[in-house]
Motif scaffolding. Sequence first.
Motif, short mmCIF file in Angstrom:
data_model
loop_
_atom_site.label_atom_id
_atom_site.label_comp_id
_atom_site.label_asym_id
_atom_site.label_seq_id
_atom_site.Cartn_x
_atom_site.Cartn_y
_atom_site.Cartn_z
N ARG A 55 29.95 -2.30 68.12
CA ARG A 55 29.93 -2.82 66.75
C ARG A 55 29.53 -1.65 65.84
N SER A 56 30.27 -1.48 64.77
CA SER A 56 29.92 -0.40 63.84
C SER A 56 29.37 -1.00 62.55
N ASN A 57 28.59 -0.18 61.83
CA ASN A 57 27.99 -0.67 60.59
C ASN A 57 29.00 -0.73 59.45
N LYS A 58 30.16 -0.08 59.61
CA LYS A 58 31.25 -0.16 58.64
C LYS A 58 32.53 0.33 59.30
N THR A 59 33.63 0.09 58.68
CA THR A 59 34.91 0.51 59.24
C THR A 59 35.08 2.02 59.08
N PRO A 60 35.18 2.73 60.20
CA PRO A 60 35.33 4.19 60.10
C PRO A 60 36.73 4.59 59.65
N SER A 61 36.82 5.74 59.03
CA SER A 61 38.12 6.26 58.59
C SER A 61 38.20 7.75 58.93
N ASP B 290 30.02 9.35 59.04
CA ASP B 290 29.74 8.41 57.96
C ASP B 290 29.56 6.97 58.45
N PHE B 291 29.23 6.79 59.71
CA PHE B 291 29.00 5.45 60.24
C PHE B 291 28.16 5.54 61.50
N ARG C 246 26.83 7.78 66.47
CA ARG C 246 27.12 7.97 65.05
C ARG C 246 28.25 8.96 64.88
#
Length: 157
Positions: free
Chosen positions: A108-114, A87-88, A84
């Motif tokens: 695989r991530s649960n959302k696109t990190p920034s 924020d992801f 983790r």
Amino acid sequence: MKIYQLFLTLLFAFSLGSCNEEDDIMEIFANGQTWHWSGSYDTPNWKDNNKSTPTLDRAAIQEINSKQEMYIIQFSNDGTVTGRGSDFTFNGTWSANGKDQSFHINLRSNKTPSGLDATFYQEIVNAQFYRGDSQLIRLFNGTKNHYIQFYPIGFNN
């Protein structure tokens, strides 16, 4: 004379058994530890621990160190990996070769990190080689001139 020969035989056998050029993958990765990101570095020589330059600024390092429950990764002995950022989350598979220190990871991530999360994620995804032991892991890019470094969670670096 026979005791001397026995001693030499045992000494020779022991020295052969201790000359293992292969890393213990399970000790390094799948020893049940949760690893915390401690920094990222450029290096001209991937085997020289004293020649590296930090690539994160002071604010990024402070953010990473202030969030011990974030920026973490855990390798399992069944070849799975979870982690983790701030924020992801991510999961996937990993493998390593102890002879040439090559490393492969598929995430695989649960959302696109920034932001800093994106740096954390991309440096892990781009890893192709490793160095380490039970107290430190460095994941290197394909050209071995950049790495992301991890310590066991709770370790004060």
